[in-house]
Design a protein around this motif. Structure first.
Motif, PDB file in Angstrom:
ATOM      1  N   GLN A   1       0.832  -1.206   0.000  1.00  0.00           N
ATOM      2  CA  GLN A   1       0.000   0.000   0.000  1.00  0.00           C
ATOM      3  C   GLN A   1       0.872   1.263   0.000  1.00  0.00           C
ATOM      4  O   GLN A   1       0.616   2.188  -0.764  1.00  0.00           O
ATOM      5  N   LEU A   2       1.882   1.296   0.863  1.00  0.00           N
ATOM      6  CA  LEU A   2       2.760   2.472   0.916  1.00  0.00           C
ATOM      7  C   LEU A   2       3.593   2.608  -0.352  1.00  0.00           C
ATOM      8  O   LEU A   2       3.765   3.717  -0.858  1.00  0.00           O
TER       9      LEU A   2
ATOM     10  N   VAL B   1     -10.486  15.079  -8.993  1.00  0.00           N
ATOM     11  CA  VAL B   1     -10.814  15.454  -7.616  1.00  0.00           C
ATOM     12  C   VAL B   1      -9.555  16.006  -6.944  1.00  0.00           C
ATOM     13  O   VAL B   1      -8.451  15.846  -7.446  1.00  0.00           O
ATOM     14  N   HIS B   2      -9.746  16.641  -5.791  1.00  0.00           N
ATOM     15  CA  HIS B   2      -8.620  17.097  -4.992  1.00  0.00           C
ATOM     16  C   HIS B   2      -7.962  15.858  -4.371  1.00  0.00           C
ATOM     17  O   HIS B   2      -8.609  15.111  -3.631  1.00  0.00           O
ATOM     18  N   LEU B   3      -6.691  15.623  -4.680  1.00  0.00           N
ATOM     19  CA  LEU B   3      -6.030  14.368  -4.325  1.00  0.00           C
ATOM     20  C   LEU B   3      -5.571  14.247  -2.876  1.00  0.00           C
ATOM     21  O   LEU B   3      -5.416  13.139  -2.372  1.00  0.00           O
ATOM     22  N   VAL B   4      -5.350  15.365  -2.187  1.00  0.00           N
ATOM     23  CA  VAL B   4      -4.744  15.301  -0.853  1.00  0.00           C
ATOM     24  C   VAL B   4      -5.505  14.379   0.106  1.00  0.00           C
ATOM     25  O   VAL B   4      -4.891  13.518   0.739  1.00  0.00           O
ATOM     26  N   PRO B   5      -6.837  14.485   0.233  1.00  0.00           N
ATOM     27  CA  PRO B   5      -7.518  13.568   1.163  1.00  0.00           C
ATOM     28  C   PRO B   5      -7.355  12.097   0.768  1.00  0.00           C
ATOM     29  O   PRO B   5      -7.166  11.236   1.631  1.00  0.00           O
TER      30      PRO B   5
ATOM     31  N   TRP C   1      -4.961   6.874   1.828  1.00  0.00           N
ATOM     32  CA  TRP C   1      -4.265   5.753   1.201  1.00  0.00           C
ATOM     33  C   TRP C   1      -2.960   5.434   1.934  1.00  0.00           C
ATOM     34  O   TRP C   1      -2.699   4.285   2.292  1.00  0.00           O
ATOM     35  N   ASN C   2      -2.142   6.468   2.153  1.00  0.00           N
ATOM     36  CA  ASN C   2      -0.829   6.258   2.756  1.00  0.00           C
ATOM     37  C   ASN C   2      -0.906   6.007   4.256  1.00  0.00           C
ATOM     38  O   ASN C   2      -0.125   5.213   4.785  1.00  0.00           O
ATOM     39  N   VAL C   3      -1.840   6.650   4.948  1.00  0.00           N
ATOM     40  CA  VAL C   3      -2.000   6.386   6.382  1.00  0.00           C
ATOM     41  C   VAL C   3      -2.480   4.949   6.588  1.00  0.00           C
ATOM     42  O   VAL C   3      -2.005   4.256   7.494  1.00  0.00           O
TER      43      VAL C   3
ATOM     44  N   LEU D   1      -1.138  -0.460   8.573  1.00  0.00           N
ATOM     45  CA  LEU D   1      -0.916  -1.895   8.341  1.00  0.00           C
ATOM     46  C   LEU D   1       0.548  -2.268   8.569  1.00  0.00           C
ATOM     47  O   LEU D   1       0.846  -3.287   9.201  1.00  0.00           O
ATOM     48  N   LEU D   2       1.449  -1.439   8.059  1.00  0.00           N
ATOM     49  CA  LEU D   2       2.875  -1.711   8.216  1.00  0.00           C
ATOM     50  C   LEU D   2       3.280  -1.670   9.694  1.00  0.00           C
ATOM     51  O   LEU D   2       3.986  -2.566  10.172  1.00  0.00           O
ATOM     52  N   LEU D   3       2.823  -0.667  10.425  1.00  0.00           N
ATOM     53  CA  LEU D   3       3.140  -0.576  11.857  1.00  0.00           C
ATOM     54  C   LEU D   3       2.516  -1.718  12.646  1.00  0.00           C
ATOM     55  O   LEU D   3       3.128  -2.235  13.589  1.00  0.00           O
TER      56      LEU D   3
END
Length: 159
Positions: free
Chosen positions: A102-103, A122-126, A131-133, A138-140
């Protein structure tokens, strides 16, 4: 003789973890491909060419994820058959693989290589943040389960 039998059935920590990683990567790739590429039709694996190339890239991703999934489950089944599987380490690997995929997708594919974005128009920031959080969580979680599993192994002692 009993000790030789016991050591032959020792847990294979590395293989248990790596089989879980392979399955985690494959499952997360499948979720991405099925949900975001097919059901929602937000993007393709490679969006910087023609629709035919985009569809081909999705097919190649799908083929790779199926091969990884089958290989991972055969590896998992072999470890289980030999009684060398650590389920805790396999779960840790699964979470590490899913979060790592995912990351990697969110940071490398989306931002560095710009193969595709999560969504267009769309505005990508959200979307990028979620997506990255989600990948980082999951990684943590995988790191936490790995630490917990390794600290609980027989003979590992207290840490």
């Amino acid at each position: 003789m009993a000790e030789a039998c016991q050591s032959a059935r020792a847990v294979d920590a590395r293989s248990s973890t790596l089989a879980g990683v392979l399955i985690g990567v494959a499952i997360m790739a499948a979720v991405d491909e099925i949900v975001f590429h097919q059901l929602l039709a937000w993007h393709h694996f490679y969006d910087r060419s023609t629709p035919a190339v985009a569809l081909l890239s999705d097919g190649l991703l799908h083929a790779a994820e199926v091969i990884a999934l089958v290989g991972g489950f055969f590896w998992f089944a072999d470890l289980r058959r030999r009684r060398a599987l650590s389920r805790r380490l396999a779960w840790a690997g699964f979470l590490l693989g899913a979060g790592g995929f995912q990351l990697f997708d969110g940071l490398v594919d989306h931002k560095v290589l710009r193969l595709h974005q999560i969504r267009y128009g769309v505005h990508l920031v959200p979307y990028d943040v979620v997506w990255n959080v989600a990948g980082a969580v999951l990684l943590l979680a995988g790191v936490a389960v790995l630490w917990w599993a390794r600290s609980r192994r027989p003979g590992a002692g207290r840490r």
